[in-house]
Scaffold this motif. Structure first.
Motif, PDB file in Angstrom:
ATOM      1  N   ALA A   1       0.661  -1.172   0.043  1.00  0.00           N
ATOM      2  CA  ALA A   1       0.140   0.148   0.113  1.00  0.00           C
ATOM      3  C   ALA A   1       0.657   1.233   0.025  1.00  0.00           C
ATOM      4  N   SER A   2       1.980   1.296   0.649  1.00  0.00           N
ATOM      5  CA  SER A   2       2.833   2.546   0.865  1.00  0.00           C
ATOM      6  C   SER A   2       3.581   2.535  -0.492  1.00  0.00           C
ATOM      7  N   LEU A   3       3.673   1.697  -1.372  1.00  0.00           N
ATOM      8  CA  LEU A   3       4.755   1.612  -2.749  1.00  0.00           C
ATOM      9  C   LEU A   3       3.946   1.633  -3.722  1.00  0.00           C
ATOM     10  N   VAL A   4       2.661   1.075  -3.951  1.00  0.00           N
ATOM     11  CA  VAL A   4       2.099   0.888  -5.059  1.00  0.00           C
ATOM     12  C   VAL A   4       1.653   2.546  -5.656  1.00  0.00           C
ATOM     13  N   GLY A   5       1.845   2.797  -6.854  1.00  0.00           N
ATOM     14  CA  GLY A   5       1.579   4.139  -7.432  1.00  0.00           C
ATOM     15  C   GLY A   5       2.491   5.238  -7.222  1.00  0.00           C
ATOM     16  N   HIS A   6       3.455   4.823  -6.641  1.00  0.00           N
ATOM     17  CA  HIS A   6       4.841   5.673  -6.575  1.00  0.00           C
ATOM     18  C   HIS A   6       5.405   5.767  -8.034  1.00  0.00           C
ATOM     19  N   PRO A   7       5.876   6.932  -8.512  1.00  0.00           N
ATOM     20  CA  PRO A   7       6.486   7.221  -9.726  1.00  0.00           C
ATOM     21  C   PRO A   7       7.592   6.508 -10.052  1.00  0.00           C
ATOM     22  N   ASP A   8       8.268   5.957  -9.135  1.00  0.00           N
ATOM     23  CA  ASP A   8       9.520   5.119  -9.306  1.00  0.00           C
ATOM     24  C   ASP A   8       9.101   3.549  -9.417  1.00  0.00           C
ATOM     25  N   VAL A   9       7.713   3.440  -9.204  1.00  0.00           N
ATOM     26  CA  VAL A   9       7.510   1.768  -9.319  1.00  0.00           C
ATOM     27  C   VAL A   9       6.646   1.464 -10.410  1.00  0.00           C
ATOM     28  N   ALA A  10       7.126   0.908 -11.357  1.00  0.00           N
ATOM     29  CA  ALA A  10       6.214   0.533 -12.708  1.00  0.00           C
ATOM     30  C   ALA A  10       5.174  -0.232 -12.271  1.00  0.00           C
TER      31      ALA A  10
END
Length: 221
Positions: A26-35
């Protein structure tokens, strides 16, 4: 948590347990560095630049809320006539009506997907319904079968072998290539099982609407 190499463009987060994995996802999904971020039973697969992902994973604290902002609620009517209903009742010390009441009385949450396209592992149900998988898996379980295994509940999206304890069946389509997205259930969504009225035709799932679906138009199973 361990951050492990996974090919040339991904890393795998090996988390403490399912709750830890859900919060890190939940903390990482959607982060610009995470495809792409793919949640598993106790892992999170992150796709992107591995060096950046390793730093990001170690510096980003787990989220306090595992439900994404676009999470939906689905109502899934079930005919509780499954071949393992009596066995589940015996294992739990409940009668069959109480098993049905327990399964429908508590909302379930989609933890992650796996096993087959459209299959979702549901958690958060009544703790009295924790039962082991069948000692001998069935060579074929019908599409729409609703079952229990360990802490999970789930619906088989298509006919396949499986070892879950089967409570009943639903006519809700869990996976449909003519629908966008094809998989009905996504991590963070809520599922409320209800007792289906045998005299009412199967629901039309072509357009479930933004929030509800149903009464109105890890370990492999």
């Amino acid at each position: 948590m361990r951050v492990l190499a996974c090919g040339e463009d991904a890393v795998l987060l090996d988390c403490a347990d399912l709750d830890d994995a859900r919060r890190r996802h939940a903390s990482l999904v959607g982060h610009p560095d995470v495809a792409e971020a793919v949640l598993g039973a106790r892992t999170v697969l992150l796709r992107g630049r591995p060096a950046t992902l390793r730093t990001l994973a170690r510096s980003t604290p787990p989220s306090d809320d595992v439900a994404p902002p676009d999470a939906r609620e689905h109502v899934v009517p079930v005919r509780y006539d499954g071949p393992d209903l009596a066995d589940v009742a015996q294992r739990t010390g409940l009668d069959q009506d109480a098993v049905v009441a327990a399964h429908t009385g508590t909302p379930w949450t989609v933890a992650f997907g796996g096993f087959a396209p459209g299959f979702a592992y549901l958690v958060g149900g009544d703790p009295r319904l924790v039962v082991p998988r069948r000692a001998t898996p069935r060579p074929s379980v019908p599409a729409g079968a609703v079952g229990l295994a360990g802490e999970f509940s789930g619906v088989y999206p298509r006919a396949s072998p499986g070892g879950w304890q089967l409570l009943g069946t639903t006519d809700v389509a869990l996976f449909d290539l003519d629908r966008t997205p094809a998989a009905l259930l996504a991590p963070g969504d809520t599922v409320r099982f209800t007792v289906a009225d045998r005299d009412v035709p199967a629901p039309d799932d072509a357009d479930p609407g933004p929030h509800r679906h149903g009464q109105r138009g890890g370990e492999a199973p």
